[in-house]
Design an enzyme around this catalytic site. Structure first.
Site, PDB file in Angstrom:
ATOM      1  N   ASP A   1     -12.861   2.928 -14.803  1.00 29.93           N
ATOM      2  CA  ASP A   1     -13.203   1.562 -14.403  1.00 29.93           C
ATOM      3  C   ASP A   1     -14.002   0.786 -15.449  1.00 29.93           C
ATOM      4  O   ASP A   1     -14.541  -0.273 -15.139  1.00 29.93           O
ATOM      5  CB  ASP A   1     -13.996   1.596 -13.101  1.00 29.93           C
ATOM      6  N   GLU A   2     -14.040   1.278 -16.669  1.00 30.60           N
ATOM      7  CA  GLU A   2     -14.909   0.646 -17.658  1.00 30.60           C
ATOM      8  C   GLU A   2     -14.309   0.774 -19.051  1.00 30.60           C
ATOM      9  O   GLU A   2     -13.757   1.817 -19.404  1.00 30.60           O
ATOM     10  CB  GLU A   2     -16.290   1.320 -17.608  1.00 30.60           C
TER      11      GLU A   2
ATOM     12  N   ASP B   1     -16.183  -4.023 -16.502  1.00 29.98           N
ATOM     13  CA  ASP B   1     -16.574  -3.006 -15.532  1.00 29.98           C
ATOM     14  C   ASP B   1     -16.045  -3.439 -14.163  1.00 29.98           C
ATOM     15  O   ASP B   1     -16.422  -4.500 -13.645  1.00 29.98           O
ATOM     16  CB  ASP B   1     -18.095  -2.874 -15.493  1.00 29.98           C
TER      17      ASP B   1
END
Length: 441
Positions: free
Chosen positions: A105-106, A11
């Site tokens: 973003d993950e 993350d």
């Protein structure tokens, strides 16, 4: 359950805000809020400096400004976020072919498929994680990531949350139940405020309480399926695989307005613009849609959703727009509309257009609507609002002073700070909005 810790969750830390701080040296170490620019804007991401003041994602922009009035509120640069995300995902795929992106973003990574991981002992995994985090920071010119590794997706996610910000955590097999026990029940995926309230009413506040509860008793409160799944996760039982290809269920775009709109022509222009955006995403994904959906939120926050299923799947903007317009025609907008959205579902990779259908009117690229703030719907990647005019944070260039970004605008003027990722903090200058030497990038 896997016998070894071989699922990795990554993350990126305060992703949107971190990209802005990276590219704008004057904002490094200072509170930054992406989104929430307009009167009805919503915070997409807040830097850790802003979170100290209680600013959080999904918070109304007005509330964020009250809590942290000295923060830099930026409209967002989705192109820059996509570029950074691509660099990160490339590093993850270099580690393992099994990467499941959850958003920009993950992502989850299956280390079982990673040829460069010789074993799953803690020392080896820590070396792999440290090398990965260093490679990501180097590839993105300074962004940081929190990484967790565990025996399942659930535990890897828990581990990365414990590692935030800019850290790593490896949960060794056999330690999961003890680690989860003191945590609040809300850490379990799918346990939202309503479920938390139900659990607390019967005395279940911690995960450890769920570990001791009888499934039959819990089923009387939540239902059999939910109770069984909840108790299983409380004991860290999660066998979901890492799926490299995640099938999209829908694609949609929404607009939240600065003021309530009642002009049907203006709303129609917004639908046409958003239909083009949805169609571009369909084309880019190689998909076609069978269902078109209109979403409308009234002045009193009541939400209306209308859908129509086509005789054949399509990826054509004019078809999506035509159906959306027909759906809009059946809704009374005289009291004002604060949100409007277009979506498609029933996605397929097979073209099934009706060759005998009449072509709907083509859409002119000039169709647009002023004063709108499009944002992504929950089924898509989170895209910060786009705004007309000189959006705070947007990249610009001046013939004399070079590249910079919009510090603020209004009353016919635009203020620019001239700096880049590599220059250090730069000077601030103000120009007329129609200065021919200043242009958006």
């Amino acid at each position: 359950m896997r016998p070894e810790a071989s699922v990795l969750h990554l993350d990126l830390d305060a992703f949107f805000a971190s990209v802005e701080q990276r590219d704008k040296p004057s904002l490094r170490g200072k509170p930054v809020v992406v989104g929430g620019v307009g009167a009805r804007g919503v915070v997409a991401t807040a830097s850790y400096e802003a979170r100290v003041f209680g600013v959080r994602s999904a918070m109304p922009g007005g509330e964020a400004r009250r809590r942290c009035p000295h923060a830099a509120f930026l409209g967002g640069r989705f192109g820059a976020y996509r570029e950074a995300s691509g660099q990160v995902m490339a590093r993850l795929r270099a580690l393992s072919p099994l990467v499941e992106p959850l958003s920009l973003d993950e992502a989850f990574v299956d280390l079982r498929a990673a040829e460069s991981v010789p074993g799953y002992d803690t020392a080896t995994l820590q070396r792999v994680v440290d090398e990965l985090r260093a490679a990501i920071t180097e590839a993105t010119d300074g962004l940081t990531a929190s990484v967790g590794v565990g025996t399942s997706k659930f535990m890897a996610k828990i581990a990365s949350e414990l590692a935030k910000p800019d850290g790593s955590r490896i949960v060794e097999p056999g330690t999961e139940v003890a680690l989860l026990a003191p945590m609040e029940v809300g850490v379990i995926p799918g346990v939202g405020p309503v479920t938390v309230d139900k659990l607390q009413r019967i005395g279940l506040h911690r995960v450890g309480d769920l570990q001791d509860v009888d499934v039959d008793e819990l089923a009387q409160v939540l239902g059999r399926n939910a109770a069984t799944a909840l108790v299983a996760l409380a004991h860290a039982r999660d066998d979901r695989p890492v799926e490299a290809e995640r099938e999209a269920k829908s694609i949609s775009t929404e607009d939240t307005f600065e003021r309530d709109l009642t002009d049907v022509a203006e709303l129609t222009a917004i639908l046409r613009r958003d239909a083009r955006a949805v169609a571009r995403r369909l084309t880019a994904s190689g998909l076609f849609a069978r269902t078109v959906t209109l979403k409308l939120r009234r002045h009193d926050f009541s939400t209306i959703t209308r859908s129509r299923t086509l005789l054949s799947a399509t990826d054509r903007a004019e078809v999506v727009a035509s159906v959306a317009e027909a759906l809009l025609a059946g809704v009374d907008v005289t009291d004002g509309v604060r949100l409007l959205g277009v979506g498609v579902a029933g996605l397929t990779d097979v073209l099934q257009e009706d060759l005998f259908a009449e072509d709907p009117p083509a859409l002119a690229e000039a169709d647009a609507a002023p004063g709108a703030e499009p944002t992504s719907a929950p089924d898509e990647e989170p895209e910060p609002p786009r705004r007309a005019g000189w959006t705070p944070g947007a990249d610009v260039e001046h013939d004399e002073h070079g590249p910079g970004w919009v510090w603020g605008s209004g009353v016919g003027r635009v203020t620019v700070r001239f700096e880049t990722r590599t220059t250090g903090p730069g000077p601030v200058r103000t120009f007329s909005e129609d200065d021919p030497r200043l242009r958006r990038c």
